[in-house]
Write an enzyme that holds these catalytic residues in place. Structure first.
Site, PDB file in Angstrom:
ATOM      1  N   SER A 196       4.246   7.710  24.134  1.00 19.04           N
ATOM      2  CA  SER A 196       3.892   6.883  22.986  1.00 19.04           C
ATOM      3  C   SER A 196       5.038   5.930  22.650  1.00 19.04           C
ATOM      4  O   SER A 196       5.484   5.170  23.501  1.00 19.04           O
ATOM      5  CB  SER A 196       3.531   7.797  21.803  1.00 19.04           C
ATOM      6  OG  SER A 196       2.930   7.107  20.748  1.00 19.04           O
ATOM      7  N   ARG A 236      -0.932  10.292   7.284  1.00 13.01           N
ATOM      8  CA  ARG A 236      -0.912  11.290   8.354  1.00 13.01           C
ATOM      9  C   ARG A 236      -2.326  11.610   8.826  1.00 13.01           C
ATOM     10  O   ARG A 236      -2.571  11.752  10.033  1.00 13.01           O
ATOM     11  CB  ARG A 236      -0.227  12.566   7.862  1.00 13.01           C
ATOM     12  CG  ARG A 236      -0.239  13.715   8.859  1.00 13.01           C
ATOM     13  CD  ARG A 236       0.475  13.356  10.150  1.00 13.01           C
ATOM     14  NE  ARG A 236       0.659  14.523  11.004  1.00 13.01           N
ATOM     15  CZ  ARG A 236       1.192  14.493  12.212  1.00 13.01           C
ATOM     16  NH1 ARG A 236       1.597  13.354  12.713  1.00 13.01           N
ATOM     17  NH2 ARG A 236       1.335  15.588  12.918  1.00 13.01           N
ATOM     18  N   ASP A 293      -7.554   8.840  25.925  1.00 19.78           N
ATOM     19  CA  ASP A 293      -6.639   8.214  24.968  1.00 19.78           C
ATOM     20  C   ASP A 293      -7.127   6.803  24.666  1.00 19.78           C
ATOM     21  O   ASP A 293      -7.006   5.900  25.486  1.00 19.78           O
ATOM     22  CB  ASP A 293      -5.223   8.177  25.543  1.00 19.78           C
ATOM     23  CG  ASP A 293      -4.176   7.671  24.563  1.00 19.78           C
ATOM     24  OD1 ASP A 293      -4.549   7.198  23.475  1.00 19.78           O
ATOM     25  OD2 ASP A 293      -2.979   7.760  24.894  1.00 19.78           O
ATOM     26  N   HIS A 328      -4.769  10.899  22.620  1.00 22.38           N
ATOM     27  CA  HIS A 328      -3.361  10.534  22.749  1.00 22.38           C
ATOM     28  C   HIS A 328      -2.441  11.745  22.719  1.00 22.38           C
ATOM     29  O   HIS A 328      -1.389  11.752  23.355  1.00 22.38           O
ATOM     30  CB  HIS A 328      -2.998   9.563  21.621  1.00 22.38           C
ATOM     31  CG  HIS A 328      -1.622   9.001  21.711  1.00 22.38           C
ATOM     32  ND1 HIS A 328      -1.155   8.343  22.831  1.00 22.38           N
ATOM     33  CD2 HIS A 328      -0.583   8.993  20.822  1.00 22.38           C
ATOM     34  CE1 HIS A 328       0.095   7.951  22.629  1.00 22.38           C
ATOM     35  NE2 HIS A 328       0.462   8.330  21.425  1.00 22.38           N
ATOM     36  N   ASP A 329      -2.832  12.788  22.012  1.00 21.36           N
ATOM     37  CA  ASP A 329      -2.010  14.001  21.929  1.00 21.36           C
ATOM     38  C   ASP A 329      -1.848  14.705  23.272  1.00 21.36           C
ATOM     39  O   ASP A 329      -1.062  15.658  23.377  1.00 21.36           O
ATOM     40  CB  ASP A 329      -2.611  14.984  20.913  1.00 21.36           C
ATOM     41  CG  ASP A 329      -1.916  14.909  19.561  1.00 21.36           C
ATOM     42  OD1 ASP A 329      -0.999  14.085  19.398  1.00 21.36           O
ATOM     43  OD2 ASP A 329      -2.293  15.684  18.652  1.00 21.36           O
TER      44      ASP A 329
END
Length: 403
Positions: free
Chosen positions: A178, A248, A346, A379-380
Site C-alpha cells: 500500500s 476508520r 483489491d 486490499h488487506d
C-alpha cells in the site's frame, strides 16, 4: 535489535524493543519548509553483514508503525494488527505481534538469517517518529495543524537520512504494501544507485480517482468533527474520536471486498433472531464489526496523523512528480530489480495499477516481475496472505543476493 527467546515459535525474531534516533540535520520538505528536530522510531531484525550489503528496508502502510516483527517488549494496549480477521488469526498474542510478523524472521520471506531488516515509523507518524502530535520547538506545544504538509518523497528523504545516520549506504531491497509500496517505488526513482531491488505490494504509481475520493471522505469525517478544533485538540480534553472512528470505518471498508464481507458476515444479525427495529444500535454483525474497528483505532492513532498521511498518499503520482506526466519517463532511471505483487479482489489498489508499472518498466527493458494472487479479501490481502507471498518473494530475492 531483536533478542532470542526460546519460548517463541520457530521463525520468530523474538522479543523486540522499538528504538529512537534523532536526525542530525533538518529534513527539507516538498512544501518548501524544513523540519527539525526529527526523531525516527525504528526496529531492526537479523545481523548487519560486515560489508553492510544485506539491508532490507520495510515500509508500512497508513496505520502501521516501526514494530513489524516479533513480540513487543512492552505490548501496546491496542495492536496494529487490528484488521480483517486479526483476532481469529492472532489470538491472545495479537497485541504484541508486529504487523508483518508472518513475513519477517528466520526462514520467512524476509529471512533474518540472511538479511538485516529495518523498519521505521514514517515521517508524520504518531508511533514515535516526529508528526503532528510531536512538540513544536517554536511553541512548546504539539504541532497540530501547524505541522507541515508532507509527501511520500518527504518520508523517503527521512528514511534516507536515518539510514545515513546508521552508516548504511545502499539497500538490498525496499519492500512494503500500500503506502509502503509507494515508498519503495519512490526509493527506486529518487535513489537509483542505492537500491538493488524493490517489492511494492498491493500498491500503485498513483492512487486512482475512486481511492482519492474515499480518502477525502475519511479526512472530512475528521475535520467536520467539532472536537477536531482546527487540529489543535491536544491538551483540550477533547479529541475528534467520532470523526476518527467514522474515517476508520470508511477506510476499513475500502480495504475489504464484497466476497470477503459476504464470506465473513453475510446478513447475519448480531444480537437477536430477528430485527429489533432500532436506528441507533447495530443490527448486523458487519455493523458491530465496524464499530469495534472504530473504537480500537481511536485508542491507538492520532487523527492529525491520519489526515497528513492520507493526504500524502493521495498526492503520490510518479508520472507527475518525476516524468512530466509520463510514467515511462519517470521510471527511466530506475536500476533496481522490481517485483510487483497484486491481489485479484483489491479494488482500491487494483492489479491494473501494478500492471501499468510492469508494462512501463518492461518497455524500458528494466528487470520486472509481476504476480497477481487470486484471493478474496481485498486490499488487506497483503497483510493476510503472507503464506502465498512468501515463496514468490524468497525466489525473487534469491535471484539477486547481497553485493
Amino acid at each position: 535489535m531483536s533478542q532470542p527467546a526460546t519460548t517463541l515459535a520457530a521463525g520468530s525474531v523474538g522479543t523486540v524493543e522499538t528504538r529512537y534516533l534523532d536526525l542530525p540535520e533538518p529534513v527539507h520538505l516538498d512544501c518548501g519548509r524544513e523540519l527539525h528536530p526529527v526523531r525516527v522510531a525504528y526496529e531492526t531484525y537479523g545481523v548487519l553483514s560486515p560489508q553492510r550489503d544485506n539491508v532490507i528496508l520495510v515500509c508500512h502502510a497508513l496505520s502501521g508503525d516501526a514494530h513489524a516483527a516479533g513480540f513487543a517488549k512492552a505490548p501496546p494496549a491496542q495492536s496494529t494488527r487490528d484488521g480483517f480477521g486479526a483476532e481469529e488469526r492472532d489470538g491472545a498474542a495479537g497485541k504484541g505481534l508486529g504487523w508483518w510478523d508472518g513475513m519477517i524472521g528466520p526462514g520467512k520471506a524476509f529471512d533474518t538469517d540472511r538479511y538485516f531488516v529495518v523498519s521505521t515509523n514514517l515521517l508524520g507518524g504518531c508511533r514515535g517518529t516526529t508528526g503532528p502530535s510531536s512538540t513544536d520547538p517554536a511553541t512548546g506545544r504539539p504541532y497540530g495543524a501547524d505541522f507541515p504538509v508532507i509527501t511520500v518523497a518527504d518520508m523517503v528523504r527521512t528514511e534516507r537520512a536515518f539510514l545515513d545516520a546508521l552508516g548504511i549506504d545502499r539497500l538490498a531491497a525496499v519492500a512494503g504494501g500500500s503506502l509502503g509500496g509507494m515508498q519503495a517505488l519512490e526509493w527506486a526513482v529518487r535513489y537509483p544507485d542505492q537500491v538493488d531491488a524493490i517489492i511494492p505490494i498491493a500498491s500503485t504509481h498513483a492512487l486512482h480517482p475512486q481511492g482519492v475520493a474515499w480518502n477525502a471522505i475519511a479526512r472530512d469525517a475528521i475535520m467536520r468533527d467539532p472536537a477536531w478544533q482546527g487540529g489543535s485538540y491536544h491538551g483540550t480534553g477533547r479529541a475528534p474520536d467520532a470523526g476518527m472512528g467514522l474515517a476508520r470505518m470508511v477506510g476499513h471498508i475500502t480495504y475489504l471486498s464484497a466476497p470477503g464481507l459476504e464470506e465473513k458476515f453475510g446478513r447475519r444479525l448480531q444480537f437477536a433472531d430477528d430485527v429489533r427495529y432500532t436506528i441507533t444500535e447495530p443490527e448486523f454483525e458487519v455493523e458491530s464489526y465496524l464499530r469495534h474497528q472504530a473504537d480500537s483505532f481511536v485508542k491507538r492513532f492520532d487523527a492529525n496523523t491520519y489526515l497528513y498521511t492520507s493526504r500524502a498518499l493521495t498526492y503520490f503520482d510518479l508520472a507527475r512528480q518525476h516524468g512530466g506526466g509520463s510514467l515511462a519517463r519517470a521510471l527511466e532511471g530506475v536500476k533496481a530489480r522490481t517485483l510487483l505483487i497484486a491481489f485479484s479482489s483489491d479494488w482500491l489498489y487494483p492489479p491494473a495499477a501494478s500492471s501499468e508499472i510492469a508494462e512501463a518498466l518492461g518497455g524500458l527493458g528494466k528487470p520486472v516481475e509481476f504476480q497477481v494472487i487470486e484471493a478474496p479479501y481485498g486490499h488487506d490481502c497483503f497483510l493476510l496472505e503472507e503464506a502465498r507471498q512468501t515463496p514468490i518473494i524468497k525466489e525473487f530475492l534469491a535471484q539477486g543476493g547481497p553485493r
